[in-house]
Motif scaffolding. Sequence first.
Motif, PDB file in Angstrom:
ATOM      1  N   VAL A   1       0.838  -1.202   0.000  1.00  0.00           N
ATOM      2  CA  VAL A   1       0.000   0.000   0.000  1.00  0.00           C
ATOM      3  C   VAL A   1       0.871   1.249   0.000  1.00  0.00           C
ATOM      4  O   VAL A   1       0.597   2.215  -0.717  1.00  0.00           O
ATOM      5  CB  VAL A   1      -0.961  -0.013   1.209  1.00  0.00           C
ATOM      6  CG1 VAL A   1      -1.684   1.307   1.357  1.00  0.00           C
ATOM      7  CG2 VAL A   1      -1.960  -1.153   1.074  1.00  0.00           C
ATOM      8  N   GLY A   2       1.939   1.232   0.783  1.00  0.00           N
ATOM      9  CA  GLY A   2       2.843   2.378   0.839  1.00  0.00           C
ATOM     10  C   GLY A   2       3.526   2.648  -0.489  1.00  0.00           C
ATOM     11  O   GLY A   2       3.691   3.796  -0.892  1.00  0.00           O
ATOM     12  N   ALA A   3       3.914   1.579  -1.182  1.00  0.00           N
ATOM     13  CA  ALA A   3       4.553   1.755  -2.484  1.00  0.00           C
ATOM     14  C   ALA A   3       3.598   2.378  -3.480  1.00  0.00           C
ATOM     15  O   ALA A   3       3.970   3.288  -4.230  1.00  0.00           O
ATOM     16  CB  ALA A   3       5.052   0.413  -3.010  1.00  0.00           C
ATOM     17  N   GLY A   4       2.367   1.904  -3.489  1.00  0.00           N
ATOM     18  CA  GLY A   4       1.368   2.468  -4.401  1.00  0.00           C
ATOM     19  C   GLY A   4       1.072   3.919  -4.098  1.00  0.00           C
ATOM     20  O   GLY A   4       1.021   4.770  -4.997  1.00  0.00           O
ATOM     21  N   ALA A   5       0.884   4.207  -2.829  1.00  0.00           N
ATOM     22  CA  ALA A   5       0.577   5.581  -2.433  1.00  0.00           C
ATOM     23  C   ALA A   5       1.775   6.499  -2.689  1.00  0.00           C
ATOM     24  O   ALA A   5       1.615   7.625  -3.177  1.00  0.00           O
ATOM     25  CB  ALA A   5       0.188   5.628  -0.962  1.00  0.00           C
ATOM     26  N   GLY A   6       2.965   6.017  -2.378  1.00  0.00           N
ATOM     27  CA  GLY A   6       4.166   6.823  -2.602  1.00  0.00           C
ATOM     28  C   GLY A   6       4.399   7.111  -4.078  1.00  0.00           C
ATOM     29  O   GLY A   6       4.788   8.211  -4.450  1.00  0.00           O
ATOM     30  N   ALA A   7       4.146   6.112  -4.912  1.00  0.00           N
ATOM     31  CA  ALA A   7       4.306   6.313  -6.357  1.00  0.00           C
ATOM     32  C   ALA A   7       3.300   7.337  -6.878  1.00  0.00           C
ATOM     33  O   ALA A   7       3.640   8.189  -7.704  1.00  0.00           O
ATOM     34  CB  ALA A   7       4.145   4.995  -7.092  1.00  0.00           C
ATOM     35  N   ALA A   8       2.075   7.253  -6.386  1.00  0.00           N
ATOM     36  CA  ALA A   8       1.045   8.196  -6.826  1.00  0.00           C
ATOM     37  C   ALA A   8       1.385   9.623  -6.397  1.00  0.00           C
ATOM     38  O   ALA A   8       1.282  10.565  -7.190  1.00  0.00           O
ATOM     39  CB  ALA A   8      -0.314   7.782  -6.270  1.00  0.00           C
ATOM     40  N   VAL A   9       1.790   9.773  -5.152  1.00  0.00           N
ATOM     41  CA  VAL A   9       2.141  11.110  -4.661  1.00  0.00           C
ATOM     42  C   VAL A   9       3.380  11.632  -5.376  1.00  0.00           C
ATOM     43  O   VAL A   9       3.438  12.794  -5.779  1.00  0.00           O
ATOM     44  CB  VAL A   9       2.350  11.084  -3.129  1.00  0.00           C
ATOM     45  CG1 VAL A   9       2.945  12.394  -2.638  1.00  0.00           C
ATOM     46  CG2 VAL A   9       1.041  10.797  -2.424  1.00  0.00           C
TER      47      VAL A   9
ATOM     48  N   GLY B   1       9.277   6.606  -8.909  1.00  0.00           N
ATOM     49  CA  GLY B   1      10.204   5.633  -8.342  1.00  0.00           C
ATOM     50  C   GLY B   1      10.682   6.023  -6.960  1.00  0.00           C
ATOM     51  O   GLY B   1      10.707   5.205  -6.042  1.00  0.00           O
ATOM     52  N   LYS B   2      11.050   7.273  -6.797  1.00  0.00           N
ATOM     53  CA  LYS B   2      11.510   7.748  -5.490  1.00  0.00           C
ATOM     54  C   LYS B   2      10.375   7.722  -4.476  1.00  0.00           C
ATOM     55  O   LYS B   2      10.568   7.349  -3.325  1.00  0.00           O
ATOM     56  CB  LYS B   2      12.069   9.161  -5.605  1.00  0.00           C
ATOM     57  CG  LYS B   2      13.355   9.244  -6.382  1.00  0.00           C
ATOM     58  CD  LYS B   2      13.825  10.680  -6.501  1.00  0.00           C
ATOM     59  CE  LYS B   2      15.066  10.783  -7.349  1.00  0.00           C
ATOM     60  NZ  LYS B   2      15.474  12.164  -7.540  1.00  0.00           N
ATOM     61  N   GLY B   3       9.186   8.102  -4.918  1.00  0.00           N
ATOM     62  CA  GLY B   3       8.034   8.072  -4.021  1.00  0.00           C
ATOM     63  C   GLY B   3       7.688   6.660  -3.602  1.00  0.00           C
ATOM     64  O   GLY B   3       7.335   6.413  -2.443  1.00  0.00           O
ATOM     65  N   ALA B   4       7.809   5.710  -4.519  1.00  0.00           N
ATOM     66  CA  ALA B   4       7.518   4.322  -4.191  1.00  0.00           C
ATOM     67  C   ALA B   4       8.517   3.776  -3.184  1.00  0.00           C
ATOM     68  O   ALA B   4       8.147   3.043  -2.258  1.00  0.00           O
ATOM     69  CB  ALA B   4       7.516   3.471  -5.453  1.00  0.00           C
ATOM     70  N   LEU B   5       9.794   4.124  -3.342  1.00  0.00           N
ATOM     71  CA  LEU B   5      10.804   3.658  -2.392  1.00  0.00           C
ATOM     72  C   LEU B   5      10.543   4.193  -0.987  1.00  0.00           C
ATOM     73  O   LEU B   5      10.643   3.464  -0.002  1.00  0.00           O
ATOM     74  CB  LEU B   5      12.199   4.075  -2.857  1.00  0.00           C
ATOM     75  CG  LEU B   5      12.755   3.306  -4.041  1.00  0.00           C
ATOM     76  CD1 LEU B   5      14.074   3.925  -4.486  1.00  0.00           C
ATOM     77  CD2 LEU B   5      12.946   1.851  -3.701  1.00  0.00           C
ATOM     78  N   ILE B   6      10.215   5.452  -0.898  1.00  0.00           N
ATOM     79  CA  ILE B   6       9.909   6.035   0.410  1.00  0.00           C
ATOM     80  C   ILE B   6       8.631   5.396   0.974  1.00  0.00           C
ATOM     81  O   ILE B   6       8.558   5.065   2.157  1.00  0.00           O
ATOM     82  CB  ILE B   6       9.766   7.565   0.297  1.00  0.00           C
ATOM     83  CG1 ILE B   6      11.117   8.187  -0.062  1.00  0.00           C
ATOM     84  CG2 ILE B   6       9.221   8.165   1.592  1.00  0.00           C
ATOM     85  CD1 ILE B   6      11.046   9.641  -0.455  1.00  0.00           C
ATOM     86  N   GLY B   7       7.638   5.196   0.117  1.00  0.00           N
ATOM     87  CA  GLY B   7       6.380   4.589   0.556  1.00  0.00           C
ATOM     88  C   GLY B   7       6.547   3.179   1.062  1.00  0.00           C
ATOM     89  O   GLY B   7       5.889   2.774   2.020  1.00  0.00           O
ATOM     90  N   VAL B   8       7.425   2.406   0.446  1.00  0.00           N
ATOM     91  CA  VAL B   8       7.678   1.037   0.911  1.00  0.00           C
ATOM     92  C   VAL B   8       8.231   1.059   2.327  1.00  0.00           C
ATOM     93  O   VAL B   8       7.785   0.298   3.192  1.00  0.00           O
ATOM     94  CB  VAL B   8       8.643   0.297  -0.037  1.00  0.00           C
ATOM     95  CG1 VAL B   8       9.181  -0.964   0.606  1.00  0.00           C
ATOM     96  CG2 VAL B   8       7.959  -0.060  -1.330  1.00  0.00           C
TER      97      VAL B   8
END
Length: 73
Positions: A32-40, A49-56
């Motif tokens: 869920v964090g990866a998806g949300a981070g990628a979207a943001v 990509g950077k948002g997904a890494l932080i979200g994970v």
Amino acid sequence: MKTRMRWSAGMISLALLVVTASGCGTMTGSAVGAGAGAAVGAGTGYGAGKGALIGVGVGAAAGAIYDITKHNK
């Protein structure tokens, strides 16, 4: 080669289904964090990509905390 890829994709999908169904908060939080981070990240121009890494990372930490507090009750 296509058979191997198809088999691998099926096994990965099955593994994700099992993890989600078993209630593993860490893995679910990571997804869920990866998806949300990628979207943001994509929406703000920071980069998906950077948002997904932080979200994970954030999702995994939140999921682990949830699992620990839920397990202790």
